[in-house]
Enzyme design. Structure first.
Site, PDB file in Angstrom:
ATOM      1  N   ASP A  16      -0.047   2.106   5.946  1.00 29.17           N
ATOM      2  CA  ASP A  16      -1.563   2.500   6.216  1.00 29.17           C
ATOM      3  C   ASP A  16      -2.199   1.168   5.426  1.00 29.17           C
ATOM      4  OD1 ASP A  16      -1.244   5.167   6.514  1.00 29.17           O
ATOM      5  OD2 ASP A  16      -2.158   5.854   4.837  1.00 29.17           O
ATOM      6  N   HIS A  73       2.721   2.327   2.452  1.00 28.61           N
ATOM      7  CA  HIS A  73       1.287   0.963   2.837  1.00 28.61           C
ATOM      8  C   HIS A  73       1.941  -0.604   3.002  1.00 28.61           C
ATOM      9  CE1 HIS A  73       0.294   4.234  -0.038  1.00 28.61           C
ATOM     10  NE2 HIS A  73      -1.267   3.615   1.098  1.00 28.61           N
TER      11      HIS A  73
HETATM   12 ZN    ZN Z   1      -5.039   4.012   2.581  1.00 30.70          ZN
END
Ligand code: ZN
Length: 275
Positions: free
Chosen positions: A91, A233
Site C-alpha cells: 500500500d 507498505h
Molecule cells: Zn494506506
C-alpha cells in the site's frame, strides 16, 4: 548385423521408456526414438515431446517409434481453491525510494504482487506504474490522498476514487479493478456506491512500525498461511525485506495477485479479506 543391433537398441529404449514411466508418472516427457538401417544405431535420434497417448511399438523394429507418455504440465495460473496461495500486497506507493526495490525482488524471483496506489503519487512515478503493469503485477486504487473515509462525504469518497482511476487510465494503463480503503476504515453502506471489490486482508505483519527489515520478514513468514492476503507498505524497510520474504514463502506457497487468490469474477463486489 545392423538389423540385429537396431533390434537390440530399440528393445533397450523401450525398456528404458517403460522404466521412466513407472518411476515418474508425473514427468511430462515423451521419448521418441527412430532407427534406420542405412545408418549406424549410434546415430539414432532422440527427441523429447509431450503427447497424450502411448503408441504401440510397430511391427518392424528397424523403423520403430517408441513413445512414452506423460501428464501434460499444469496451467501457469494456479487454482487457489486447490493450491496453497498467498497474495502479497503493498500500500501507499508508488514511491521512488522503495517501489523499484520491491519490483526488482518480484522480477528476480518471478512472482507477482498487488500494489494499492495513492492517486496523487501516480503521475510523478508514471514509469514505476508502467513497470508494475508490464511485469504482471496487479494495481489497485487506494484513494487519491489517503483520507479516512469515515470522515468525509459520499461525494468526496467518490471523487477520491474516480480521480485516481482517471489518472491511472490517462497513463494508458487499465483502470484498477480493486479498491482498498485507507486505515481499514470502511462501512457496508459504502458498497452501494463503490463499484469495485473492497480488499482488506487477513494477515497484518504491522510492517509500518518496523525499522529492521529482518523483523518485517520474520513477521510475514511466521504468519503466512494458505489463502493469506498479506497487507504491507511500499516503504524502504519493507522493500528491503521483500526478497527474503519471497524466498522463504516460495517453497510453501504460490505467490499470486489478489484477483488470482480470490478468483474474482469481473463484476465481483463486496468486502474481501482473503481465503
Ligand atoms: Zn494506506
Amino acid at each position: 548385423m545392423l538389423y540385429f543391433a537396431a533390434v537390440l537398441t530399440a528393445t533397450a529404449v523401450l525398456m528404458a521408456a517403460v522404466e521412466l514411466r513407472s518411476s515418474s508418472s508425473k514427468m511430462p516427457v515423451v521419448a521418441e526414438v527412430k532407427l534406420t538401417k542405412s545408418t549406424q544405431a549410434s546415430t539414432s535420434q532422440i527427441k523429447i515431446h509431450t503427447i497424450d497417448q502411448i503408441l504401440p511399438e510397430q511391427d518392424n523394429p528397424s523403423d520403430s517409434l517408441v513413445r512414452l507418455l506423460a501428464t501434460p504440465p499444469p496451467p501457469p495460473t494456479p487454482d487457489c481453491a486447490v493450491a496453497a496461495c498467498v497474495a502479497l500486497t503493498f500500500d501507499d506507493g508508488p514511491n521512488a525510494d522503495s517501489t523499484p526495490i520491491i519490483l526488482d525482488a518480484l522480477k528476480k524471483e518471478r512472482v507477482k504482487a498487488t500494489f494499492f496506489v495513492i492517486g496523487l503519487k501516480v503521475v510523478a512515478n508514471s514509469e514505476l506504474m508502467h513497470r508494475m503493469q508490464k511485469e504482471g503485477n496487479e494495481i489497485g486504487n487506494h484513494t487519491w490522498a489517503h483520507p479516512n473515509l469515515l470522515k468525509i462525504s459520499r461525494a468526496q469518497i467518490e471523487q477520491q476514487i474516480s480521480q485516481t482511476q482517471a489518472t491511472i487510465t490517462s497513463l494508458g494503463l487499465p483502470a484498477p479493478k480493486l479498491f482498498r480503503p485507507p486505515y481499514e476504515a470502511f462501512t457496508k453502506p459504502m458498497l452501494a456506491y463503490i463499484h469495485m471489490p473492497v480488499i482488506l486482508w487477513n494477515i497484518d505483519p504491522k510492517d509500518w512500525k518496523e525499522k529492521d527489515p529482518k523483523h518485517v520478514a520474520d513477521a510475514v513468514v511466521s504468519q503466512a498461511r494458505s489463502g493469506g492476503l498479506i497487507v504491507m507498505h511500499d516503504k524502504p524497510t519493507t522493500a528491503a525485506a521483500v526478497e527474503k520474504i519471497i524466498q522463504d514463502l516460495k517453497p510453501r506457497f504460490k505467490l499470486v495477485t489478489v484477483s488470482e487468490l480470490l478468483n474474482l469474477a469481473p463484476d465481483a463486489q463486496g468486502i474481501f479479506i482473503g481465503r
